[in-house]
Write a protein that holds these residues in place. Structure first.
Motif, PDB file in Angstrom:
ATOM      1  N   GLU A   1      -8.547 -11.429  -6.645  1.00  5.55           N
ATOM      2  CA  GLU A   1      -8.340 -10.835  -7.966  1.00  5.55           C
ATOM      3  C   GLU A   1      -6.853 -10.698  -8.274  1.00  5.55           C
ATOM      4  OE1 GLU A   1     -10.575  -7.203  -8.056  1.00  5.55           O
ATOM      5  OE2 GLU A   1     -12.504  -8.226  -7.821  1.00  5.55           O
ATOM      6  N   PHE A   2      -6.067 -11.608  -7.700  1.00  2.00           N
ATOM      7  CA  PHE A   2      -4.622 -11.685  -7.910  1.00  2.00           C
ATOM      8  C   PHE A   2      -3.894 -10.405  -7.481  1.00  2.00           C
ATOM      9  CE2 PHE A   2      -6.379 -14.989 -10.526  1.00  2.00           C
ATOM     10  CZ  PHE A   2      -5.460 -16.028 -10.438  1.00  2.00           C
ATOM     11  N   ARG A   3      -4.510  -9.611  -6.637  1.00  4.07           N
ATOM     12  CA  ARG A   3      -3.888  -8.379  -6.135  1.00  4.07           C
ATOM     13  C   ARG A   3      -3.210  -8.695  -4.808  1.00  4.07           C
ATOM     14  NH1 ARG A   3      -8.872  -4.172  -7.538  1.00  4.07           N
ATOM     15  NH2 ARG A   3      -8.814  -4.498  -9.804  1.00  4.07           N
ATOM     16  N   LEU A   4      -1.980  -9.147  -4.903  1.00  5.92           N
ATOM     17  CA  LEU A   4      -1.277  -9.679  -3.732  1.00  5.92           C
ATOM     18  C   LEU A   4      -0.224  -8.735  -3.175  1.00  5.92           C
ATOM     19  CD1 LEU A   4      -0.736 -13.327  -5.033  1.00  5.92           C
ATOM     20  CD2 LEU A   4      -2.650 -12.432  -3.695  1.00  5.92           C
ATOM     21  N   ASN A   5       0.071  -7.649  -3.872  1.00  3.10           N
ATOM     22  CA  ASN A   5       1.144  -6.777  -3.419  1.00  3.10           C
ATOM     23  C   ASN A   5       0.802  -6.123  -2.082  1.00  3.10           C
ATOM     24  OD1 ASN A   5       3.635  -5.288  -3.719  1.00  3.10           O
ATOM     25  ND2 ASN A   5       2.359  -3.493  -4.061  1.00  3.10           N
ATOM     26  N   VAL A   6       1.738  -6.188  -1.156  1.00  2.00           N
ATOM     27  CA  VAL A   6       1.645  -5.471   0.120  1.00  2.00           C
ATOM     28  C   VAL A   6       2.939  -4.684   0.253  1.00  2.00           C
ATOM     29  CG1 VAL A   6       1.488  -5.650   2.630  1.00  2.00           C
ATOM     30  CG2 VAL A   6       0.182  -7.222   1.186  1.00  2.00           C
ATOM     31  N   CYS A   7       2.854  -3.385   0.036  1.00  2.00           N
ATOM     32  CA  CYS A   7       4.065  -2.575   0.076  1.00  2.00           C
ATOM     33  C   CYS A   7       4.482  -2.317   1.517  1.00  2.00           C
ATOM     34  CB  CYS A   7       3.865  -1.271  -0.674  1.00  2.00           C
ATOM     35  SG  CYS A   7       2.686  -0.148   0.101  1.00  2.00           S
ATOM     36  N   ALA A   8       5.680  -1.757   1.684  1.00  3.03           N
ATOM     37  CA  ALA A   8       6.237  -1.570   3.021  1.00  3.03           C
ATOM     38  C   ALA A   8       5.363  -0.685   3.893  1.00  3.03           C
ATOM     39  CB  ALA A   8       7.650  -0.982   2.912  1.00  3.03           C
ATOM     40  N   THR A   9       4.797   0.361   3.312  1.00  2.00           N
ATOM     41  CA  THR A   9       3.958   1.265   4.100  1.00  2.00           C
ATOM     42  C   THR A   9       2.695   0.573   4.577  1.00  2.00           C
ATOM     43  OG1 THR A   9       4.787   3.180   2.880  1.00  2.00           O
ATOM     44  CG2 THR A   9       2.711   3.456   4.058  1.00  2.00           C
ATOM     45  N   VAL A  10       2.059  -0.187   3.700  1.00  2.00           N
ATOM     46  CA  VAL A  10       0.849  -0.921   4.075  1.00  2.00           C
ATOM     47  C   VAL A  10       1.189  -1.993   5.115  1.00  2.00           C
ATOM     48  CG1 VAL A  10      -0.940  -2.491   3.227  1.00  2.00           C
ATOM     49  CG2 VAL A  10      -0.319  -0.457   1.906  1.00  2.00           C
ATOM     50  N   PHE A  11       2.323  -2.653   4.922  1.00  2.00           N
ATOM     51  CA  PHE A  11       2.763  -3.666   5.882  1.00  2.00           C
ATOM     52  C   PHE A  11       2.917  -3.052   7.272  1.00  2.00           C
ATOM     53  CE2 PHE A  11       6.270  -5.760   8.110  1.00  2.00           C
ATOM     54  CZ  PHE A  11       5.817  -7.071   8.147  1.00  2.00           C
ATOM     55  N   GLN A  12       3.569  -1.903   7.342  1.00  2.00           N
ATOM     56  CA  GLN A  12       3.757  -1.237   8.633  1.00  2.00           C
ATOM     57  C   GLN A  12       2.422  -0.831   9.249  1.00  2.00           C
ATOM     58  OE1 GLN A  12       6.552  -0.833  10.334  1.00  2.00           O
ATOM     59  NE2 GLN A  12       7.935  -1.681   8.795  1.00  2.00           N
ATOM     60  N   SER A  13       1.485  -0.402   8.420  1.00  2.00           N
ATOM     61  CA  SER A  13       0.181   0.012   8.952  1.00  2.00           C
ATOM     62  C   SER A  13      -0.560  -1.180   9.555  1.00  2.00           C
ATOM     63  CB  SER A  13      -0.663   0.670   7.854  1.00  2.00           C
ATOM     64  OG  SER A  13      -1.110  -0.270   6.906  1.00  2.00           O
ATOM     65  N   TYR A  14      -0.430  -2.359   8.946  1.00  2.00           N
ATOM     66  CA  TYR A  14      -1.069  -3.543   9.520  1.00  2.00           C
ATOM     67  C   TYR A  14      -0.374  -3.975  10.804  1.00  2.00           C
ATOM     68  CZ  TYR A  14      -4.553  -4.429   5.950  1.00  2.00           C
ATOM     69  OH  TYR A  14      -5.663  -4.333   5.151  1.00  2.00           O
ATOM     70  N   CYS A  15       0.934  -3.803  10.877  1.00  2.00           N
ATOM     71  CA  CYS A  15       1.627  -4.085  12.138  1.00  2.00           C
ATOM     72  C   CYS A  15       1.094  -3.194  13.250  1.00  2.00           C
ATOM     73  CB  CYS A  15       3.134  -3.863  11.971  1.00  2.00           C
ATOM     74  SG  CYS A  15       3.991  -5.107  10.988  1.00  2.00           S
ATOM     75  N   ARG A  16       0.936  -1.904  12.958  1.00  2.00           N
ATOM     76  CA  ARG A  16       0.421  -0.985  13.971  1.00  2.00           C
ATOM     77  C   ARG A  16      -1.011  -1.335  14.346  1.00  2.00           C
ATOM     78  NH1 ARG A  16       3.356   2.692  10.706  1.00  2.00           N
ATOM     79  NH2 ARG A  16       1.450   3.258   9.561  1.00  2.00           N
ATOM     80  N   HIS A  17      -1.797  -1.750  13.340  1.00  2.00           N
ATOM     81  CA  HIS A  17      -3.182  -2.137  13.615  1.00  2.00           C
ATOM     82  C   HIS A  17      -3.237  -3.344  14.545  1.00  2.00           C
ATOM     83  CE1 HIS A  17      -7.389  -3.156  13.027  1.00  2.00           C
ATOM     84  NE2 HIS A  17      -7.023  -4.364  12.646  1.00  2.00           N
TER      85      HIS A  17
END
Length: 230
Positions: free
Chosen positions: A174-190
Motif C-alpha cells: 500500500e506504498f507505505r514504505l517509511n521505516v523511521c529510525a526507531t522502527v529500524f532499531q527495533s528490527y535490528c534488535r529483533h
C-alpha cells in the motif's frame, strides 16, 4: 517508483566487493528466513484444503482477487539453486547494498505478513520476493542505486519481470514504505534476539536517513512548544 540517480551497468562488469567479509546481517537474516520458510510451508500445507474449499464456495471480491493475483505473481518460478545466505550476499557483492537495506527489506516482509494478504516467504517465491524487497528497500535507504535491470541480473530475473514484481510489491505494501529510525532499531534488535543463541551477533545499525516516527515527531513538537512557552 522513483529511484533517484541510477548507476546502470552490467551486473558482473565491475569489480565486486568479494575481498570484504559479508555484512553480519546477511547471516542473521538468512538464518531467520530459513526458519520462517520451514514454518510457513508447514502452515500453508495445513491450510491448503480449507482455503481451497472456501474459494470454491464463495466468489472473491474484486479487491481480494487483485490482491491474490499480486501475491501469486511471486509464486510459480524456479526455486533458488543456492543457499539463502549465498543469494542475499549477491546483492551486497554485486549491487553494493548497505546492511541497512537488508534490515529494511526484512521490515517490509514482516509488514506484508502482518497485513493478512497471504504474503509469506516460501521456497517457491523466495527469489522473486526477496529481490523485489531488496530493490524497494534500496531505493528507500540509498541516495543512489543501480538500475532495475542491474538488480534483476543480480537476482537472476528478467528486467521486465522485476519491474512488474516491484509494482505488485508496492501495491501489496500500500506504498507505505517509511521505516523511521526507531522502527529500524527495533528490527535490528529483533534480528539479534532471533539468533542470540548462536554467539552474540550484532547487526550493523547505521541508517543514513535518520527518519523520525510520527509519534516521536509529535512529541518533539510538543517539547519545543513547551520550551517556547516557558
Amino acid at each position: 517508483m522513483a529511484s533517484g540517480d541510477e548507476l546502470p551497468t552490467d551486473a558482473f562488469a565491475f569489480p565486486s566487493s568479494a575481498a570484504l567479509s559479508p555484512p553480519v546481517v546477511i547471516s542473521v537474516l538468512a538464518s531467520i528466513l530459513e526458519r520462517h520458510i520451514a514454518r510457513n510451508e508447514r502452515a500453508l500445507a495445513a491450510e491448503s484444503r480449507d482455503r481451497d474449499a472456501a474459494a470454491s464456495g464463495d466468489d472473491a471480491g474484486e479487491d481480494t482477487a487483485v490482491t491474490r493475483r499480486r501475491v501469486r505473481a511471486f509464486d510459480g518460478g524456479t526455486e533458488l539453486d543456492m543457499s539463502l545466505g549465498a543469494f542475499l550476499e549477491r546483492f551486497s557483492r554485486y549491487a553494493q547494498v548497505s546492511p541497512a537495506v537488508y534490515v529494511v527489506a526484512y521490515a517490509y516482509l514482516d509488514r506484508l505478513r502482518r497485513r493478512g494478504g497471504g504474503v509469506r516467504v516460501v521456497r517457491a517465491n523466495a527469489q522473486r520476493l526477496l529481490t523485489a524487497a531488496i530493490l524497494v528497500a534500496s531505493k528507500f535507504v540509498e541516495d543512489r542505486n543501480y538500475s532495475n535491470s542491474h538488480f534483476a541480473a543480480v537476482g537472476g530475473l528478467d528486467a521486465a519481470e522485476l519491474a512488474a514484481l516491484e509494482l505488485d510489491f508496492l501495491f501489496l505494501m500500500e506504498f507505505r514504505l517509511n521505516v523511521c529510525a526507531t522502527v529500524f532499531q527495533s528490527y535490528c534488535r529483533h534480528l539479534e534476539r532471533e539468533v542470540s543463541y548462536g554467539g552474540g551477533y550484532r547487526v550493523e545499525r547505521r541508517l543514513e536517513k535518520a527518519l523520525v516516527c510520527a509519534g516521536e515527531a509529535r512529541a518533539q513538537q510538543a517539547q519545543r512548544r513547551h520550551a517556547a512557552a516557558a
